[in-house]
Design an enzyme around this catalytic site. Structure first.
Site, short mmCIF file in Angstrom:
data_model
loop_
_atom_site.label_atom_id
_atom_site.label_comp_id
_atom_site.label_asym_id
_atom_site.label_seq_id
_atom_site.Cartn_x
_atom_site.Cartn_y
_atom_site.Cartn_z
N SER A 286 0.80 -1.22 0.00
CA SER A 286 0.00 0.00 0.00
C SER A 286 0.83 1.27 0.00
O SER A 286 0.35 2.33 -0.42
CB SER A 286 -0.95 0.01 1.21
OG SER A 286 -0.22 -0.12 2.42
N HIS B 100 -1.00 6.30 5.91
CA HIS B 100 -0.52 5.91 4.59
C HIS B 100 -0.10 7.15 3.79
O HIS B 100 -0.37 8.27 4.20
CB HIS B 100 -1.60 5.11 3.84
CG HIS B 100 -1.62 3.67 4.21
ND1 HIS B 100 -2.13 3.21 5.40
CD2 HIS B 100 -1.17 2.56 3.55
CE1 HIS B 100 -2.00 1.90 5.46
NE2 HIS B 100 -1.41 1.48 4.36
#
Length: 325
Positions: free
Chosen positions: A78, A305
């Site tokens: 990710s 993230h």
């Protein structure tokens, strides 16, 4: 999978994509951060074991000359896919942003891109299919062949739930901001286990690089490290509810994971983008973060993230690595 070839261009600020629905967002978080609650029982004493990062590399703003690269394959998890920075490029559940660093690099080079990065990917998914919330995607190394010119690899943090441990520890401070709830769950046995796991991740990355070389013998390989998520000293509870007593522990885990990638790249003699060193002033609590805080915002980033700014920086660093003599 994403495939395109475009003329070289200067990197520009990507526009945010449309907002994703709440059902998709919930499914994504469940899929990418599964296992967080069980993984907080691993490891301790990380800060003293972690190496000091090297100096921050310069970030070139423009690419006046492009390397002669026709075929580019991006492998990763990710932190390569950059979920929710924009709407996903495909509907396979990997949540690859249309403005992640592989896309930006391919556009700058005018290269054909096969982006196999996928949220939740482990090193095992380089050679085996991966189940996502939307189905199953093929092994990432299947995109490689003898004509591949460039391969970037950003993977390893999902093995043994290492990144999930980092996130879980960061969140435990919500209920105990002045304590050390994560540290209290660790012990000598946990420290030894985490040491073992990080060593195995290094071995897996080394083996994976050799597999890439066999499939794409003429390709330039670039290992892209993880950025700094946890600041060593700063505090920002609204973005990072890390307990004060867990700061050294969790920052050390972040640092050590990046160090494993750095060491593997050195020992296998491949290029390395030291995103951890480069992001020394861009952690979650900084004025110009490259990584999002605890709030998931579609069109902005998944919690903990990469942000669009971090992806642009990573793209510049990859281009710089590719153009080294």
């Amino acid at each position: 999978m994403t495939s395109h070839r475009r003329p070289p261009r200067t990197l520009t600020t990507p526009a945010l994509g449309p907002v994703l629905g709440p059902v998709l967002t919930a499914a994504l978080i469940t899929g990418l951060l599964a296992g967080c609650s069980d993984s907080a029982s691993r490891g301790e004493k990380l800060a003293e074991r972690a190496p000091t990062p090297t100096a921050t590399p310069t970030l070139p703003v423009e690419r006046e000359e492009s390397a002669q690269i026709g075929s580019y394959v991006a492998l990763g998890d990710s932190f390569t896919a950059a979920p929710l920075v924009t709407a996903p490029a495909d509907d396979d559940g990997c949540l690859r942003s249309t403005n992640n660093y592989p896309t930006l690099v391919a556009e700058a080079l005018g290269a054909d891109l096969e982006d196999r990065s996928c949220g939740g990917a482990e090193t095992g998914n380089l050679t085996a299919p991966q189940r996502t919330f939307a189905g199953t995607v093929p092994a990432q190394l299947g995109a490689l062949d003898a004509d591949t010119d460039l391969v970037t690899m950003g993977i390893g943090g999902n093995d043994f739930g290492v990144f999930a441990t980092l996130v879980r520890c960061a969140e435990l401070g919500v209920d105990d901001p002045d304590g050390a709830p994560c540290t209290e769950r660790f012990g000598d046995a946990g420290a030894a286990e985490l040491d073992q796991q990080l060593a195995i991740i290094g071995e897996r990355l080394t083996a994976s690089i050799e597999k890439v070389r066999r499939r794409a013998p003429d390709a330039e390989i670039v290992v892209v490290g993880y950025p700094r998520v946890i600041p060593p000293a700063a505090s920002c509870p609204e973005l990072l509810p890390l307990a004060s007593g867990d700061r050294d522990l969790v920052a050390g885990l972040n640092r050590r994971l990046a160090a494993v990638q750095r060491q593997v790249a050195r020992e296998t003699d491949v290029r390395h983008v030291d995103l951890y060193a480069a992001s020394a002033s861009h952690d979650v609590c900084s004025e110009e973060p490259w990584v999002n805080g605890r709030a998931t915002v579609p069109g902005h980033a998944l919690a903990y993230h990469p942000l669009a700014t971090g992806q642009r920086a990573a793209a510049r660093l990859v281009l710089d690595a590719v153009e080294q003599d």
